[in-house]
Design a protein around this motif. Structure first.
Motif, mmCIF file in Angstrom:
data_model
loop_
_atom_site.group_PDB
_atom_site.id
_atom_site.type_symbol
_atom_site.label_atom_id
_atom_site.label_comp_id
_atom_site.label_asym_id
_atom_site.label_seq_id
_atom_site.Cartn_x
_atom_site.Cartn_y
_atom_site.Cartn_z
ATOM 1 N N ARG B 30 0.849 -1.205 0.000
ATOM 2 C CA ARG B 30 0.000 0.000 0.000
ATOM 3 C C ARG B 30 0.877 1.245 0.000
ATOM 4 O O ARG B 30 0.616 2.210 -0.712
ATOM 5 C CB ARG B 30 -0.907 0.005 1.233
ATOM 6 C CG ARG B 30 -2.337 -0.387 0.913
ATOM 7 C CD ARG B 30 -3.281 0.083 1.978
ATOM 8 N NE ARG B 30 -2.915 -0.319 3.321
ATOM 9 C CZ ARG B 30 -3.254 -1.483 3.875
ATOM 10 N NH1 ARG B 30 -3.967 -2.356 3.199
ATOM 11 N NH2 ARG B 30 -2.889 -1.783 5.105
ATOM 12 N N GLU B 31 1.933 1.198 0.827
ATOM 13 C CA GLU B 31 2.864 2.339 0.894
ATOM 14 C C GLU B 31 3.558 2.558 -0.448
ATOM 15 O O GLU B 31 3.752 3.695 -0.892
ATOM 16 C CB GLU B 31 3.908 2.103 1.987
ATOM 17 C CG GLU B 31 3.352 2.352 3.377
ATOM 18 C CD GLU B 31 4.240 1.824 4.494
ATOM 19 O OE1 GLU B 31 3.782 1.847 5.634
ATOM 20 O OE2 GLU B 31 5.370 1.374 4.210
ATOM 21 N N ALA B 32 3.924 1.449 -1.104
ATOM 22 C CA ALA B 32 4.574 1.547 -2.408
ATOM 23 C C ALA B 32 3.617 2.160 -3.438
ATOM 24 O O ALA B 32 4.022 2.972 -4.282
ATOM 25 C CB ALA B 32 5.030 0.171 -2.860
ATOM 26 N N GLU B 33 2.346 1.784 -3.342
ATOM 27 C CA GLU B 33 1.338 2.346 -4.258
ATOM 28 C C GLU B 33 1.212 3.847 -4.054
ATOM 29 O O GLU B 33 1.063 4.606 -5.017
ATOM 30 C CB GLU B 33 -0.013 1.695 -3.988
ATOM 31 C CG GLU B 33 -0.371 0.653 -5.032
ATOM 32 C CD GLU B 33 -1.614 -0.100 -4.662
ATOM 33 O OE1 GLU B 33 -2.617 0.552 -4.289
ATOM 34 O OE2 GLU B 33 -1.578 -1.334 -4.728
ATOM 35 N N ARG B 37 1.706 6.826 -6.746
ATOM 36 C CA ARG B 37 0.711 7.885 -6.990
ATOM 37 C C ARG B 37 1.390 9.252 -6.949
ATOM 38 O O ARG B 37 1.136 10.108 -7.791
ATOM 39 C CB ARG B 37 -0.405 7.809 -5.953
ATOM 40 C CG ARG B 37 -1.702 7.281 -6.546
ATOM 41 C CD ARG B 37 -2.878 7.648 -5.692
ATOM 42 N NE ARG B 37 -2.758 7.138 -4.337
ATOM 43 C CZ ARG B 37 -3.074 5.895 -3.977
ATOM 44 N NH1 ARG B 37 -3.521 5.035 -4.860
ATOM 45 N NH2 ARG B 37 -2.953 5.504 -2.739
ATOM 46 N N GLU B 38 2.259 9.430 -5.936
ATOM 47 C CA GLU B 38 3.005 10.696 -5.810
ATOM 48 C C GLU B 38 3.823 10.943 -7.067
ATOM 49 O O GLU B 38 3.872 12.059 -7.579
ATOM 50 C CB GLU B 38 3.948 10.614 -4.609
ATOM 51 C CG GLU B 38 3.387 11.243 -3.358
ATOM 52 C CD GLU B 38 4.353 11.096 -2.191
ATOM 53 O OE1 GLU B 38 5.514 11.519 -2.325
ATOM 54 O OE2 GLU B 38 3.931 10.552 -1.165
ATOM 55 N N ALA B 62 10.125 12.041 -9.933
ATOM 56 C CA ALA B 62 9.094 11.016 -10.103
ATOM 57 C C ALA B 62 9.735 9.655 -10.381
ATOM 58 O O ALA B 62 9.319 8.629 -9.827
ATOM 59 C CB ALA B 62 8.168 11.397 -11.240
ATOM 60 N N GLU B 63 10.748 9.669 -11.214
ATOM 61 C CA GLU B 63 11.449 8.437 -11.572
ATOM 62 C C GLU B 63 12.067 7.793 -10.330
ATOM 63 O O GLU B 63 12.001 6.574 -10.135
ATOM 64 C CB GLU B 63 12.550 8.781 -12.594
ATOM 65 C CG GLU B 63 12.937 7.634 -13.506
ATOM 66 C CD GLU B 63 11.754 7.077 -14.280
ATOM 67 O OE1 GLU B 63 11.631 5.853 -14.273
ATOM 68 O OE2 GLU B 63 10.954 7.863 -14.845
ATOM 69 N N HIS B 67 11.162 4.178 -8.612
ATOM 70 C CA HIS B 67 12.212 3.197 -8.377
ATOM 71 C C HIS B 67 12.177 2.720 -6.919
ATOM 72 O O HIS B 67 12.278 1.528 -6.634
ATOM 73 C CB HIS B 67 13.564 3.839 -8.713
ATOM 74 C CG HIS B 67 14.704 2.883 -8.630
ATOM 75 N ND1 HIS B 67 14.859 1.875 -9.563
ATOM 76 C CD2 HIS B 67 15.703 2.744 -7.733
ATOM 77 C CE1 HIS B 67 15.920 1.173 -9.223
ATOM 78 N NE2 HIS B 67 16.452 1.669 -8.123
ATOM 79 N N LYS B 68 11.976 3.703 -6.010
ATOM 80 C CA LYS B 68 11.919 3.391 -4.578
ATOM 81 C C LYS B 68 10.720 2.472 -4.284
ATOM 82 O O LYS B 68 10.841 1.497 -3.537
ATOM 83 C CB LYS B 68 11.781 4.702 -3.797
ATOM 84 C CG LYS B 68 12.078 4.549 -2.324
ATOM 85 C CD LYS B 68 11.893 5.844 -1.604
ATOM 86 C CE LYS B 68 11.912 5.621 -0.109
ATOM 87 N NZ LYS B 68 11.415 6.776 0.630
ATOM 88 N N ALA B 69 9.587 2.806 -4.908
ATOM 89 C CA ALA B 69 8.370 2.013 -4.699
ATOM 90 C C ALA B 69 8.587 0.576 -5.160
ATOM 91 O O ALA B 69 8.204 -0.381 -4.480
ATOM 92 C CB ALA B 69 7.203 2.637 -5.449
#
Lengths: 62, 199
Positions: B30-33, B37-38, B62-63, B67-69
């Motif tokens: 959920r956090e990755a999602e 979105r951000e 954004a990129e 990548h972090k997500a």
């Protein structure tokens, strides 16, 4: 006291309600086996069980 | 493609481990999602901007977020607990490292078992058969729940339809038949059939 967990006789989803919120079918207190589906699209187990919503499911219901 | 692995757990804690593991996976995903979105919002902002430099900055950010997500996400798909295998749960994931990552800190989990489990092996756990189908008249069983827990008994009748078993307790002075639930027994000794004794 925590409510006893029951499983839907149709979709097998585990809930504490007397009727399933998705199929409106009576739930049963006697169920066995447990599977937690996180990603129904990618899970082979979910596809085999015909599960499309993520959640907790019973494997056998009496 | 999903792979299935076995995870060792404390006996009796299989379901807790499966629930804890999957809840954690859901939370992290959920956090990755949220991060994704951000990132999309930043991309949208960049599109609106006329200044190339500013837009590039947003796109770059954004990129990075995307990548972090992707890095933080756990690719675990499901966890299965079967009554037939005590002390183990089966976890379906993209690969072994994903399970290793998500298992960190989950209490009562005792590590991953080496080697994948073929799906054909798992299929038999998806349609569990009642223990009643395996019990025959004359078998010696142990009661594992109810008021006679721990007592040994001999099976006198099996009701396949209702999944009930009638037993006679060894300890009882007067042999009274007791009907118990199919799930509350464990077979200790199978009755030796006549063909086996003669052969």
């Amino acid at each position: 006291m925590a409510k006893k967990e029951k499983a839907c006789k149709h979709c097998r989803m585990i809930t504490s309600e007397d009727t399933c919120i998705y199929c409106n079918v009576n739930t049963s207190e006697e169920w066995f086996g447990f599977v937690y589906i996180v990603n129904p699209e990618k899970s082979e187990i979910a596809q085999k069980l015909g599960v499309k919503i993520n959640g907790r499911y019973a494997l056998r219901i009496r | 493609m999903a792979n299935i692995y076995a995870v060792k757990t404390t006996v009796g804690q299989e379901r807790n481990v499966a629930e804890m593991l999957c809840r954690r996976v859901e939370k992290v995903n959920r956090e990755a999602e949220e991060l994704n979105r951000e990132a999309e919002e930043l991309n949208h902002k960049a599109e609106k901007l006329k200044l190339n430099r500013e837009a590039e900055k947003f796109n770059h950010k954004a990129e990075k977020l995307k990548h972090k997500a992707e890095k933080e996400k756990y690719n675990v798909y499901s966890a299965l607990v079967s009554n037939e295998i005590r002390g183990y749960i089966l976890v379906e994931a993209q690969d072994k490292t994903e399970i290793d990552k998500s298992l960190r800190g989950v209490s009562h989990s005792r590590g991953l078992v080496k080697g994948k489990i073929p799906f054909a092996e798992v299929e038999k756990f998806l349609e569990p058969k009642s223990i009643v189908t395996k019990v025959k008249q004359g078998d010696i069983v142990e009661l594992i729940s109810g008021p006679f827990r721990g007592e040994k008994a001999r099976v006198v009748r099996v009701d396949q339809k209702k999944e009930k078993i009638t037993v006679e307790l060894f300890e009882a002075t007067v042999p009274i038949p007791v009907t118990v639930d199919g799930e509350s027994i464990r077979v200790i000794k199978k009755e030796v059939s006549e063909d086996e004794t003669s052969g």
